[in-house]
Design a protein around this motif. Structure first.
Motif, PDB file in Angstrom:
ATOM      1  N   TYR A 104       4.081   9.713  -6.828  1.00  0.00           N
ATOM      2  CA  TYR A 104       5.050   9.961  -7.896  1.00  0.00           C
ATOM      3  C   TYR A 104       4.342  10.237  -9.218  1.00  0.00           C
ATOM      4  O   TYR A 104       4.716  11.159  -9.961  1.00  0.00           O
ATOM      5  CB  TYR A 104       5.975   8.759  -8.024  1.00  0.00           C
ATOM      6  N   ALA A 105       3.290   9.424  -9.476  1.00  0.00           N
ATOM      7  CA  ALA A 105       2.518   9.655 -10.704  1.00  0.00           C
ATOM      8  C   ALA A 105       1.850  11.021 -10.672  1.00  0.00           C
ATOM      9  O   ALA A 105       1.812  11.737 -11.685  1.00  0.00           O
ATOM     10  CB  ALA A 105       1.473   8.552 -10.881  1.00  0.00           C
ATOM     11  N   GLN A 106       1.328  11.395  -9.475  1.00  0.00           N
ATOM     12  CA  GLN A 106       0.700  12.710  -9.357  1.00  0.00           C
ATOM     13  C   GLN A 106       1.727  13.822  -9.549  1.00  0.00           C
ATOM     14  O   GLN A 106       1.442  14.848 -10.182  1.00  0.00           O
ATOM     15  CB  GLN A 106       0.026  12.839  -7.988  1.00  0.00           C
ATOM     16  N   GLU A 107       2.932  13.599  -8.999  1.00  0.00           N
ATOM     17  CA  GLU A 107       3.994  14.587  -9.207  1.00  0.00           C
ATOM     18  C   GLU A 107       4.338  14.704 -10.689  1.00  0.00           C
ATOM     19  O   GLU A 107       4.546  15.809 -11.207  1.00  0.00           O
ATOM     20  CB  GLU A 107       5.238  14.189  -8.407  1.00  0.00           C
ATOM     21  N   ILE A 108       4.395  13.534 -11.356  1.00  0.00           N
ATOM     22  CA  ILE A 108       4.668  13.560 -12.800  1.00  0.00           C
ATOM     23  C   ILE A 108       3.564  14.308 -13.531  1.00  0.00           C
ATOM     24  O   ILE A 108       3.815  15.135 -14.418  1.00  0.00           O
ATOM     25  CB  ILE A 108       4.819  12.128 -13.340  1.00  0.00           C
ATOM     26  N   ILE A 109       2.296  14.025 -13.129  1.00  0.00           N
ATOM     27  CA  ILE A 109       1.166  14.710 -13.770  1.00  0.00           C
ATOM     28  C   ILE A 109       1.224  16.208 -13.498  1.00  0.00           C
ATOM     29  O   ILE A 109       1.017  17.031 -14.400  1.00  0.00           O
ATOM     30  CB  ILE A 109      -0.163  14.106 -13.272  1.00  0.00           C
ATOM     31  N   ASP A 110       1.518  16.557 -12.212  1.00  0.00           N
ATOM     32  CA  ASP A 110       1.618  17.980 -11.876  1.00  0.00           C
ATOM     33  C   ASP A 110       2.750  18.649 -12.655  1.00  0.00           C
ATOM     34  O   ASP A 110       2.602  19.771 -13.161  1.00  0.00           O
ATOM     35  CB  ASP A 110       1.848  18.148 -10.371  1.00  0.00           C
ATOM     36  N   THR A 111       3.892  17.928 -12.721  1.00  0.00           N
ATOM     37  CA  THR A 111       5.018  18.481 -13.489  1.00  0.00           C
ATOM     38  C   THR A 111       4.647  18.648 -14.954  1.00  0.00           C
ATOM     39  O   THR A 111       4.969  19.664 -15.584  1.00  0.00           O
ATOM     40  CB  THR A 111       6.239  17.563 -13.357  1.00  0.00           C
TER      41      THR A 111
ATOM     42  N   GLU B 298       0.830  -1.207   0.000  1.00  0.00           N
ATOM     43  CA  GLU B 298       0.000   0.000   0.000  1.00  0.00           C
ATOM     44  C   GLU B 298       0.862   1.254   0.000  1.00  0.00           C
ATOM     45  O   GLU B 298       0.566   2.231  -0.693  1.00  0.00           O
ATOM     46  CB  GLU B 298      -0.928  -0.021   1.213  1.00  0.00           C
ATOM     47  N   GLU B 299       1.945   1.203   0.815  1.00  0.00           N
ATOM     48  CA  GLU B 299       2.856   2.346   0.815  1.00  0.00           C
ATOM     49  C   GLU B 299       3.500   2.538  -0.558  1.00  0.00           C
ATOM     50  O   GLU B 299       3.640   3.663  -1.043  1.00  0.00           O
ATOM     51  CB  GLU B 299       3.936   2.148   1.881  1.00  0.00           C
ATOM     52  N   VAL B 300       3.889   1.392  -1.164  1.00  0.00           N
ATOM     53  CA  VAL B 300       4.483   1.483  -2.508  1.00  0.00           C
ATOM     54  C   VAL B 300       3.478   2.049  -3.490  1.00  0.00           C
ATOM     55  O   VAL B 300       3.791   2.925  -4.311  1.00  0.00           O
ATOM     56  CB  VAL B 300       4.984   0.101  -2.960  1.00  0.00           C
ATOM     57  N   PHE B 301       2.226   1.540  -3.404  1.00  0.00           N
ATOM     58  CA  PHE B 301       1.186   2.064  -4.294  1.00  0.00           C
ATOM     59  C   PHE B 301       0.950   3.551  -4.043  1.00  0.00           C
ATOM     60  O   PHE B 301       0.783   4.340  -4.986  1.00  0.00           O
ATOM     61  CB  PHE B 301      -0.113   1.284  -4.092  1.00  0.00           C
ATOM     62  N   LEU B 302       0.947   3.933  -2.730  1.00  0.00           N
ATOM     63  CA  LEU B 302       0.749   5.336  -2.404  1.00  0.00           C
ATOM     64  C   LEU B 302       1.896   6.186  -2.944  1.00  0.00           C
ATOM     65  O   LEU B 302       1.679   7.261  -3.526  1.00  0.00           O
ATOM     66  CB  LEU B 302       0.631   5.501  -0.887  1.00  0.00           C
TER      67      LEU B 302
END
Length: 232
Positions: free
Chosen positions: A101-108, A92-96
Motif C-alpha cells: 500500500y505504501a509502495q502504491e502510495i509512493i507510485d501514485t 507479515e502479511e499485514v506488513f507486506l
C-alpha cells in the motif's frame, strides 16, 4: 522462580492469542479456548506451587500433580505456538500489504508528481510559446508600423513632387497663356493700327478732296516777278 516464569508466560500468551484473534478478525472458538486453557493451567500450576507446604524455607511439591499439570500445559503449547505462528504470518502479511500500500502510495505520488511536472512543463512551454507569439506579433506590428510610416512618407514625397510638378506645369501653362494673350493682343492692336491708319488716310484724302484748289496768278515780266519786286 517458577512463579515469576509463569507470570511472564501467561499474560504474553493470552495477549498474543487476543492480538491474533483481533488481527485475523475471526472469533475462533478453538483458538480462544486454547488461549484460555493455557492461562488457566498456568494459574492452577501457580496455585499448586503456592499451596504446597513449606518447611524451613523450602517448598515441598507434589511431583505427580506438578508433572500432570506440566503435561497439560505442554499439550496446549503446540496449539498456542501454531496460533502465534499464524499471528506472526498474519503480521507479515499485514506488513507486506502495508508495504504494498505504501509502495502504491509512493507510485501514485510519483505518477502525480510526474504528471504535475509534465503539466508544469506544458504550462512553461505554453507560456514560452505565448511569449514567442507575443514577441512575433509585436515585431510584425512594429514592422507594419515602420512600413506604413515609410509608405506614408513615400506617398507624401510623391504627392509633394506631383504638386510641385503640377505647379510648374500650371506656371508654364499660365506663362504660355500669357504669352499667347500678349501675342494675340499685339496682333489685334497691330491690325487695329493698320485699320486705323488706313481709315486716317481715307479721311485725309476725303478732306483734301473736299477743299477747293487755290487760283493760279499770272506772272509779271520775265522771271515771273513784278516790277516793284525787281526794283527792290
Amino acid at each position: 522462580m517458577l512463579r515469576q516464569d509463569s507470570s511472564n508466560i501467561g499474560p504474553e500468551a493470552g495477549f498474543n492469542a487476543s492480538v491474533g484473534a483481533s488481527q485475523n478478525g475471526v472469533s475462533s472458538r478453538e483458538g480462544g479456548r486454547t488461549g484460555v486453557d493455557i492461562q488457566r493451567e498456568l494459574n492452577r500450576l501457580e496455585e499448586m506451587i503456592l499451596d504446597s507446604p513449606r518447611f524451613f524455607g523450602r517448598t515441598f511439591l507434589d511431583e505427580e500433580h506438578i508433572i500432570e499439570q506440566l503435561d497439560q500445559i505442554r499439550l496446549s503449547l503446540p496449539d498456542a505456538f501454531h496460533e502465534a505462528d499464524s499471528i506472526v504470518r498474519h503480521k507479515e502479511e499485514v506488513f507486506l500489504q502495508a508495504e504494498q500500500y505504501a509502495q502504491e502510495i509512493i507510485d501514485t505520488a510519483d505518477r502525480r508528481s510526474n504528471q504535475l511536472m509534465n503539466e508544469s512543463t506544458i504550462v512553461r512551454q505554453s507560456e514560452m510559446q505565448a511569449q514567442q507569439i507575443r514577441q512575433r506579433v509585436q515585431q510584425e506590428c512594429e514592422s507594419i508600423r515602420e512600413q506604413t510610416i515609410a509608405e506614408i512618407d513615400r506617398m507624401r514625397q510623391q504627392a509633394q513632387q506631383e504638386l510641385e510638378e503640377m505647379q510648374r506645369m500650371a506656371i508654364a501653362e499660365c506663362e504660355a497663356i500669357q504669352a499667347g494673350a500678349d501675342d494675340y493682343a499685339d496682333r489685334t492692336l497691330h491690325d487695329m493700327e493698320s485699320q486705323l491708319g488706313e481709315m486716317l488716310r481715307i479721311v485725309r484724302n476725303g478732306r483734301q478732296q473736299l477743299q477747293p484748289e487755290p487760283p493760279v496768278r499770272a506772272s509779271f515780266g520775265q522771271g515771273g516777278m513784278r516790277p516793284s519786286q525787281r526794283g527792290k
